[in-house]
Design a protein around this motif. Sequence first.
Motif, PDB file in Angstrom:
ATOM      1  N   ALA A  35     -20.762 -56.327   1.350  1.00  0.00           N
ATOM      2  CA  ALA A  35     -20.125 -57.551   1.872  1.00  0.00           C
ATOM      3  C   ALA A  35     -19.953 -58.621   0.799  1.00  0.00           C
ATOM      4  N   THR A  36     -20.939 -58.733  -0.083  1.00  0.00           N
ATOM      5  CA  THR A  36     -20.909 -59.797  -1.090  1.00  0.00           C
ATOM      6  C   THR A  36     -20.295 -59.369  -2.413  1.00  0.00           C
ATOM      7  N   GLY A  37     -20.326 -58.062  -2.674  1.00  0.00           N
ATOM      8  CA  GLY A  37     -19.886 -57.580  -3.982  1.00  0.00           C
ATOM      9  C   GLY A  37     -20.927 -57.816  -5.061  1.00  0.00           C
ATOM     10  N   LEU A  38     -22.128 -58.218  -4.662  1.00  0.00           N
ATOM     11  CA  LEU A  38     -23.214 -58.476  -5.614  1.00  0.00           C
ATOM     12  C   LEU A  38     -24.142 -57.264  -5.682  1.00  0.00           C
ATOM     13  N   SER A  39     -24.840 -57.144  -6.774  1.00  0.00           N
ATOM     14  CA  SER A  39     -25.818 -56.061  -6.901  1.00  0.00           C
ATOM     15  C   SER A  39     -27.081 -56.402  -6.114  1.00  0.00           C
ATOM     16  N   ARG A  40     -27.880 -55.388  -5.840  1.00  0.00           N
ATOM     17  CA  ARG A  40     -29.162 -55.619  -5.155  1.00  0.00           C
ATOM     18  C   ARG A  40     -30.014 -56.608  -5.942  1.00  0.00           C
ATOM     19  N   SER A  41     -30.079 -56.415  -7.236  1.00  0.00           N
ATOM     20  CA  SER A  41     -30.935 -57.289  -8.044  1.00  0.00           C
ATOM     21  C   SER A  41     -30.433 -58.733  -8.008  1.00  0.00           C
ATOM     22  N   THR A  42     -29.121 -58.923  -8.021  1.00  0.00           N
ATOM     23  CA  THR A  42     -28.580 -60.282  -7.934  1.00  0.00           C
ATOM     24  C   THR A  42     -28.914 -60.902  -6.578  1.00  0.00           C
ATOM     25  N   ILE A  43     -28.807 -60.108  -5.519  1.00  0.00           N
ATOM     26  CA  ILE A  43     -29.142 -60.616  -4.185  1.00  0.00           C
ATOM     27  C   ILE A  43     -30.612 -61.031  -4.135  1.00  0.00           C
ATOM     28  N   TYR A  44     -31.494 -60.156  -4.613  1.00  0.00           N
ATOM     29  CA  TYR A  44     -32.928 -60.489  -4.582  1.00  0.00           C
ATOM     30  C   TYR A  44     -33.246 -61.678  -5.492  1.00  0.00           C
ATOM     31  N   ASN A  45     -32.687 -61.675  -6.686  1.00  0.00           N
ATOM     32  CA  ASN A  45     -32.977 -62.760  -7.629  1.00  0.00           C
ATOM     33  C   ASN A  45     -32.394 -64.096  -7.183  1.00  0.00           C
ATOM     34  N   SER A  46     -31.220 -64.058  -6.546  1.00  0.00           N
ATOM     35  CA  SER A  46     -30.547 -65.300  -6.157  1.00  0.00           C
ATOM     36  C   SER A  46     -30.956 -65.807  -4.781  1.00  0.00           C
ATOM     37  N   PHE A  47     -31.236 -64.879  -3.876  1.00  0.00           N
ATOM     38  CA  PHE A  47     -31.482 -65.282  -2.490  1.00  0.00           C
ATOM     39  C   PHE A  47     -32.857 -64.883  -1.961  1.00  0.00           C
ATOM     40  N   GLY A  48     -33.507 -63.909  -2.582  1.00  0.00           N
ATOM     41  CA  GLY A  48     -34.841 -63.535  -2.156  1.00  0.00           C
ATOM     42  C   GLY A  48     -34.912 -62.440  -1.115  1.00  0.00           C
ATOM     43  N   GLY A  49     -33.819 -61.792  -0.798  1.00  0.00           N
ATOM     44  CA  GLY A  49     -33.867 -60.658   0.111  1.00  0.00           C
ATOM     45  C   GLY A  49     -33.210 -60.904   1.453  1.00  0.00           C
ATOM     46  N   LYS A  50     -33.312 -59.903   2.298  1.00  0.00           N
ATOM     47  CA  LYS A  50     -32.596 -59.863   3.575  1.00  0.00           C
ATOM     48  C   LYS A  50     -32.984 -61.000   4.518  1.00  0.00           C
ATOM     49  N   LYS A  51     -34.266 -61.240   4.691  1.00  0.00           N
ATOM     50  CA  LYS A  51     -34.695 -62.279   5.632  1.00  0.00           C
ATOM     51  C   LYS A  51     -34.205 -63.654   5.190  1.00  0.00           C
ATOM     52  N   LYS A  52     -34.305 -63.942   3.918  1.00  0.00           N
ATOM     53  CA  LYS A  52     -33.850 -65.243   3.424  1.00  0.00           C
ATOM     54  C   LYS A  52     -32.334 -65.369   3.557  1.00  0.00           C
ATOM     55  N   LEU A  53     -31.627 -64.258   3.362  1.00  0.00           N
ATOM     56  CA  LEU A  53     -30.179 -64.288   3.558  1.00  0.00           C
ATOM     57  C   LEU A  53     -29.831 -64.535   5.017  1.00  0.00           C
TER      58      LEU A  53
END
Length: 193
Positions: A35-53
Amino acid sequence: MRPREFDEDAAVDAVMCIFWRKGYAATSMNDLVEATGLSRSTIYNSFGGKKKLFALALKEYRRVTTENIAMISRPGDVRTSLRELLLSIVADESSDREGFGCFAANSSLEVSGRDPELSALVAQHFERLEAGLLRLLKRGQKAGEIPADQDCQMLARYFVAVIQGIRVVSKGLPEASRQVHLQSIVDAVIKSL
């Protein structure tokens, strides 16, 4: 530290749409990556994971609640304002061909009672709507449209329940009869005021 190389608002909006469509539990990390076009690591590093998103998505959804509150905050009599709000919700639900429904209602049914932090974010949507309705009803009471002995807080809670009930019930109604069914609920609610 390098600046982010992606549009955070667009990413959160994409995340909100996928959670809205699939729900919290059914949305995988792969769905979020796609959906975002971002990598897993970018998602975790930028947002902190699924719950935080998911929490960010719920916060982003506040704009819908804000639009509804703005609608009932304009000058006008209580019945007209309330009817306009309810009819806009009926229109949303009647035009919802994909079955998205209301993100706050969907989330309430899915996460409330299971996760205190997410439950609190969902509750904020209902509390904001209740506060807007309370202001409308008190304004109507001052104008003599609502009897002085009516409990405006109780009425505001009732209307929040009606709104969420419309949103939930609409998901189970056949598309052909949805509009008429929901319109009859609005008519009954306005007559009860």
